[in-house]
Design a protein around this motif. Structure first.
Motif, PDB file in Angstrom:
ATOM      1  N   ALA A  55       0.815  -1.214   0.000  1.00 39.48           N
ATOM      2  CA  ALA A  55       0.000   0.000   0.000  1.00 39.48           C
ATOM      3  C   ALA A  55       0.850   1.266   0.000  1.00 39.48           C
ATOM      4  O   ALA A  55       0.311   2.371  -0.040  1.00 39.48           O
ATOM      5  N   GLY A  56       2.163   1.117   0.050  1.00 38.70           N
ATOM      6  CA  GLY A  56       3.040   2.278   0.019  1.00 38.70           C
ATOM      7  C   GLY A  56       3.096   3.045   1.319  1.00 38.70           C
ATOM      8  O   GLY A  56       3.342   4.250   1.314  1.00 38.70           O
ATOM      9  N   LEU A  57       2.900   2.362   2.456  1.00 31.93           N
ATOM     10  CA  LEU A  57       2.831   3.043   3.748  1.00 31.93           C
ATOM     11  C   LEU A  57       4.118   2.953   4.553  1.00 31.93           C
ATOM     12  O   LEU A  57       4.245   3.630   5.579  1.00 31.93           O
ATOM     13  N   CYS A  58       5.060   2.129   4.126  1.00 37.58           N
ATOM     14  CA  CYS A  58       6.263   1.880   4.926  1.00 37.58           C
ATOM     15  C   CYS A  58       7.391   2.849   4.592  1.00 37.58           C
ATOM     16  O   CYS A  58       7.609   3.189   3.432  1.00 37.58           O
ATOM     17  N   SER A  59       8.122   3.234   5.622  1.00 34.67           N
ATOM     18  CA  SER A  59       9.369   3.972   5.419  1.00 34.67           C
ATOM     19  C   SER A  59      10.558   3.032   5.293  1.00 34.67           C
ATOM     20  O   SER A  59      11.577   3.381   4.712  1.00 34.67           O
ATOM     21  N   GLN A  60      10.431   1.839   5.869  1.00 35.90           N
ATOM     22  CA  GLN A  60      11.456   0.807   5.755  1.00 35.90           C
ATOM     23  C   GLN A  60      10.775  -0.555   5.720  1.00 35.90           C
ATOM     24  O   GLN A  60       9.745  -0.757   6.371  1.00 35.90           O
ATOM     25  N   ILE A  61      11.353  -1.489   4.973  1.00 37.01           N
ATOM     26  CA  ILE A  61      10.924  -2.893   4.968  1.00 37.01           C
ATOM     27  C   ILE A  61      12.164  -3.694   5.331  1.00 37.01           C
ATOM     28  O   ILE A  61      13.123  -3.754   4.551  1.00 37.01           O
ATOM     29  N   LEU A  62      12.163  -4.295   6.526  1.00 35.85           N
ATOM     30  CA  LEU A  62      13.389  -4.842   7.088  1.00 35.85           C
ATOM     31  C   LEU A  62      13.259  -6.317   7.432  1.00 35.85           C
ATOM     32  O   LEU A  62      12.181  -6.781   7.826  1.00 35.85           O
ATOM     33  N   PRO A  63      14.360  -7.066   7.334  1.00 36.28           N
ATOM     34  CA  PRO A  63      14.361  -8.431   7.882  1.00 36.28           C
ATOM     35  C   PRO A  63      14.211  -8.380   9.393  1.00 36.28           C
ATOM     36  O   PRO A  63      14.578  -7.384  10.039  1.00 36.28           O
ATOM     37  N   LEU A  64      13.699  -9.446   9.956  1.00 38.83           N
ATOM     38  CA  LEU A  64      13.401  -9.473  11.385  1.00 38.83           C
ATOM     39  C   LEU A  64      14.626  -9.121  12.222  1.00 38.83           C
ATOM     40  O   LEU A  64      14.522  -8.388  13.219  1.00 38.83           O
TER      41      LEU A  64
END
Length: 397
Positions: free
Chosen positions: A372-381
């Motif tokens: 949805a384009g809401l994240c500032s970062q997408i990170l591994p756990l």
């Protein structure tokens, strides 16, 4: 799947999830079998009465997923779990038990030891026979956990034919990422196969941290909170999809792992620095302002996204109070709870971090906010705890 799987029989249809049932009650196994095989995408290929038999059966018949009872003679579920994972490391295991404090404790220990999820069984066979919600929940969890990694179904007399084409369940798109600073209208999905769009980073120091999670969440929470120092001053609010009793035990586990106070939320409780609060089963948890204090409220309002507690109510209430001083983490889980609440957070100036697909047990909830384009970062756990620490320990400009 592994290369040593048996070759499909003549006329087998591909794309079916193979299930092993492990329960000391033959009646329960029969009820489970009928419920699961009513779905053309599922096939029960092994049904045994204890953990020792399950280990032996798995050596003969590799499967995609195991429904594992906790209390059984000869070898119980917790003892069998590591042995099953040793035989077939990629197999997904769902623990199944009635809702008692003891079983909740064992289920959480099992998830720390490699189980993917749990289901709470109705307390009697008569309840199980009529428990449509339970059957639907179990089937949904199986499909979400296994996704598109399936095996050939061996057709049997009387089994419903599988449709010629069934789209993969739980299949998530490749997590390519567009350059930081790109903009996308909230809740506007990316084009299929296109890059994920990241929002600009929020530079306000967070005053509170909120975490939403579901399937695979306990394991993720143990790792994230275990990576944070006990002197972190920001309160942390957690909504994890779980029934009552389980949330009590979860809070106890988190207290030990995080080495800081953690408890189920109590209505009217004032937020304290450094504390962790878990939404109790069957209650939405929100926050209200009372003068200079921030107070927890527990609501019995209708479920949202089929869940109570749900992540969305928590995020809406926090966004209204904290605005740009709110950091939200969306961890592994089925469905899309947290997406609309995250939209409110973003519109209020807060920041959303999503767990990446590769490290998620199910990339439903984090995938929803990411696409949805809401994240500032997408990170591994493994990177989420250090990221929280870096943001939380910054000094205000």
């Amino acid at each position: 799947m592994a290369s040593d799987l048996p070759a499909p029989a003549t006329g087998a249809r591909d794309g079916v999830i193979r299930v092993m049932l492990v329960d000391d009650s033959a009646v329960i196994r029969g009820l489970f079998t009928r419920a699961l095989e009513a779905d053309p995408e599922l096939q029960v290929v092994a049904s045994v009465g204890d953990g020792k038999m399950a280990v032996a059966a798995l050596k003969r018949t590799p499967v995609d997923i195991i429904i594992l009872d906790i209390e059984m003679p000869v070898m119980d579920g917790l003892t069998a779990l590591p042995l099953l994972k040793e035989v077939l490391p990629e197999v997904r295991v769902i623990m199944a038990s009635t809702l008692t404090r003891k079983n909740a404790e064992v289920s959480l220990r099992a998830m720390r030891d490699g189980a993917a999820d749990y289901v709470t069984k109705p307390s009697s066979t008569s309840e199980l026979t009529s428990a449509e919600h339970f059957k639907q929940e179990l089937i949904a969890k199986i499909k979400a956990l296994v996704g598109s990694r399936r095996s050939p179904r061996l057709d049997r007399p009387g089994m419903p034919p599988r449709p010629a084409s069934v789209p993969p369940v739980g299949q998530a798109a490749t997590a390519a990422v567009a350059p930081a600073g790109s903009e996308r209208h909230p809740l506007f999905p990316r084009a299929k196969g296109g890059p994920l769009t990241l929002r600009p980073m929020v530079h306000d120091v967070p005053e509170v941290i909120a975490i939403g999670s579901s399937t695979g969440g306990p394991q993720a929470l143990f790792q994230v909170l275990g990576n944070l120092p006990k002197n972190l001053r920001q309160p942390i609010l957690i909504t994890q999809h779980m029934p009552a009793t389980f949330t009590t035990i979860l809070a106890e586990h988190l207290t030990r792992i995080a080495d800081r106070p953690c408890s189920e939320a109590v209505d009217g409780q004032v937020l304290q620095p450094g504390h962790i609060y878990v939404a109790p089963g069957d209650f939405h948890m929100i926050v209200e302002s009372q003068g200079t204090s921030k107070v927890l409220r527990l609501l019995k309002t209708p479920p949202e996204n089929f869940c109570r507690p749900a992540v969305d109510p928590m995020l809406r209430s926090l966004a209204a109070i904290y605005g740009r001083r709110l950091l939200v983490i969306i961890l592994t889980g089925m469905g899309q709870d947290g997406m609309r609440g995250s939209d409110v957070v973003v519109q209020s100036g807060g920041m959303i971090i999503g767990q990446d697909e590769a490290s998620s047990v199910v990339w439903g909830m984090p995938g929803a906010v990411a696409t949805a384009g809401l994240c500032s970062q997408i990170l591994p756990l493994s990177d989420i705890g250090p990221f929280i620490l870096k943001q939380a320990m910054r000094t205000a400009a």
